[in-house]
Scaffold this active site. Structure first.
Site, PDB file in Angstrom:
ATOM      1  N   LYS A 157     103.052 101.898 -16.556  1.00  0.00           N
ATOM      2  CA  LYS A 157     101.960 102.765 -16.986  1.00  0.00           C
ATOM      3  C   LYS A 157     101.632 102.590 -18.469  1.00  0.00           C
ATOM      4  O   LYS A 157     100.493 102.325 -18.847  1.00  0.00           O
ATOM      5  CB  LYS A 157     102.305 104.231 -16.715  1.00  0.00           C
ATOM      6  CG  LYS A 157     102.039 104.677 -15.294  1.00  0.00           C
ATOM      7  CD  LYS A 157     103.055 104.123 -14.319  1.00  0.00           C
ATOM      8  CE  LYS A 157     102.800 104.632 -12.902  1.00  0.00           C
ATOM      9  NZ  LYS A 157     103.777 104.067 -11.945  1.00  0.00           N
ATOM     10  N   ASP A 190     114.447 109.831 -14.934  1.00  0.00           N
ATOM     11  CA  ASP A 190     113.376 108.911 -14.575  1.00  0.00           C
ATOM     12  C   ASP A 190     112.304 109.027 -15.658  1.00  0.00           C
ATOM     13  O   ASP A 190     111.648 110.052 -15.795  1.00  0.00           O
ATOM     14  CB  ASP A 190     112.808 109.275 -13.204  1.00  0.00           C
ATOM     15  CG  ASP A 190     111.845 108.215 -12.678  1.00  0.00           C
ATOM     16  OD1 ASP A 190     111.447 107.331 -13.464  1.00  0.00           O
ATOM     17  OD2 ASP A 190     111.473 108.286 -11.491  1.00  0.00           O
ATOM     18  N   TRP A 214     108.848 112.731  -6.781  1.00  0.00           N
ATOM     19  CA  TRP A 214     108.181 111.511  -6.334  1.00  0.00           C
ATOM     20  C   TRP A 214     108.768 111.128  -4.984  1.00  0.00           C
ATOM     21  O   TRP A 214     109.986 111.030  -4.831  1.00  0.00           O
ATOM     22  CB  TRP A 214     108.410 110.413  -7.370  1.00  0.00           C
ATOM     23  CG  TRP A 214     107.807 109.089  -7.059  1.00  0.00           C
ATOM     24  CD1 TRP A 214     106.548 108.838  -6.596  1.00  0.00           C
ATOM     25  CD2 TRP A 214     108.450 107.805  -7.203  1.00  0.00           C
ATOM     26  NE1 TRP A 214     106.360 107.476  -6.447  1.00  0.00           N
ATOM     27  CE2 TRP A 214     107.498 106.824  -6.809  1.00  0.00           C
ATOM     28  CE3 TRP A 214     109.700 107.392  -7.638  1.00  0.00           C
ATOM     29  CZ2 TRP A 214     107.776 105.464  -6.832  1.00  0.00           C
ATOM     30  CZ3 TRP A 214     109.981 106.034  -7.664  1.00  0.00           C
ATOM     31  CH2 TRP A 214     109.031 105.088  -7.264  1.00  0.00           C
TER      32      TRP A 214
END
Length: 397
Positions: A246, A211, A130
């Site tokens: 999310k 993560d 990312w």
């Protein structure tokens, strides 16, 4: 003071969203930003969230500050979610959790904490990763290194290269790992591979920093935490940054957490004391609403059941879009085998489309994709997928 300062470059993903908003084409498609969309192209508020918010409005009696570490009920719920209800780490008190402003805030708090005591440590990210990982950890003071991960020729994980690179990471350095639904590639480790990586971390002494932004978007809430469970069981120092943007749809509530797992209860107590000092000098206290909503859902059997059903619906819709994209590209006669898209997990995929193709899709058809060809499958719907596949076929001729 700004006369001789050049403007900062726009964020590669958020800048794309700004351009999308300004586009007047009524048939425009955003496959860039990492936000879930439903079949109508909306980012919905989950039913369980609406119900929890209604309950919270009725029971909330103050808008006073939360503790520096956040609501204790939220922290406990986060630990049960990311580690499992009966995990020995929780029973032994070897994990401490603070409520952070989103997954990004969790990563930064963890980075600041590590760098405070290990200023010479380097931080390793996967190639690719990312994009914001680099910015977050550079801002925390780290020198960034990369380890091998994705093979663009096979469009799959290069596990041998990953293990060879991680075996060379010095003790005390930090390795950022995507616990599931790797962003941007969608390519994950298998369970047996996670077991090997956790054993390597214990052997070599580098610090895992997981993560965990997409729990539930891979195979399921329980299945997706396998990596976290492996590192927790290894009895080593470990960090987990989790996000509820999310899987709860709490994007604008900035609801995340940083969990520090240690080899002993005493060390966990010390870690919490220093976590609080990092938070105190950063944002002082976390925002309340999102964390309290998530805690209500996770601590209610009824609301949790509804949440799991809604999460499954989101997960299955993304999987169906993967399948339809592969079928649609084949139907349009696009050269190449795109079956790898179905094998990937989560919201993202490395399509393999060149920057020239990406640029043409945006210019000719108002289809917005991040440079490098990363696509967000959640931006596809039954009503736009034929348009997207036809546009890709034209761009790749």
């Amino acid at each position: 003071m700004w006369k001789n300062v050049q403007p900062a470059p726009p964020d590669s993903i958020l800048g794309l969203t700004d351009a999308f908003r300004k586009d007047q084409n009524p048939e425009k498609v955003n496959l860039g930003v990492g936000v879930y969309k439903d079949e109508k192209g909306n980012t919905p508020i989950l039913r369980c969230v609406k119900a929890a918010e209604k309950e919270l409005l009725e029971i909330e009696k103050t808008k006073s500050y939360l503790p520096i570490s956040g609501d204790p009920g939220y922290a406990a719920a986060v630990q049960r979610l990311i580690l499992g209800e009966n995990n020995a780490v929780i029973k032994d008190g070897r994990a401490v959790t603070v409520h952070a402003p989103g997954g990004t805030g969790a990563l930064r708090v963890g980075g600041d904490l590590i760098h405070k005591f290990s200023p010479e440590a380097k931080l390793w990210v996967s190639s690719p990763t990312w994009a914001n990982h680099n910015g977050i950890f550079e801002a925390a003071g780290f020198e960034i290194k990369q380890y091998g991960y994705y093979n663009p020729q096979t469009r799959a994980l290069d596990f041998d290269l990953l293990m060879a690179d991680l075996a060379k990471v010095p003790a005390g350095d930090v390795v950022v790992l995507h616990a599931c639904c790797h962003n941007p590639s969608g390519v994950d480790l298998q369970n047996e591979q996670w077991t090997e990586v956790a054993a390597l971390a214990a052997k070599t002494g580098w610090i895992p920093f997981l993560d965990f932004a997409y729990q539930g978007f891979g195979d399921g809430v329980d299945e997706d935490r396998f990596a976290v469970e492996q590192f927790a069981a290894a009895g080593i120092d470990c960090y987990v940054a989790s996000s509820f943007s999310k899987n709860f749809g709490l994007y604008n509530e900035r609801t995340g957490a940083i969990t520090v797992i240690t080899p002993s209860t005493d060390e966990a107590t010390v870690a919490m004391s220093h976590l609080k000092t990092v938070v105190r000098t950063n944002y002082s206290n976390p925002p309340a609403h999102g964390g309290l909503v998530a805690a209500l859902i996770l601590n209610s059997s009824e609301l949790r059941t509804i949440w799991l059903e809604e999460l499954a619906d989101m997960r299955e819709r993304i999987k169906s879009m993967r399948k339809l994209l592969v079928q649609g590209l084949a139907a349009q006669g696009v050269d190449g085998d795109f079956s790898f898209i179905e094998a990937q997990r989560g919201m993202f995929s490395f399509s393999g489309w060149s920057d020239d193709v990406v640029a043409q899709l945006r210019k000719e058809d108002s289809i917005y994709i991040v440079g490098g060809g990363r696509i967000n499958l959640a931006g596809l719907t039954n009503s736009n997928i034929e348009k997207v596949c036809a546009a890709v076929a034209r761009a790749m001729k």
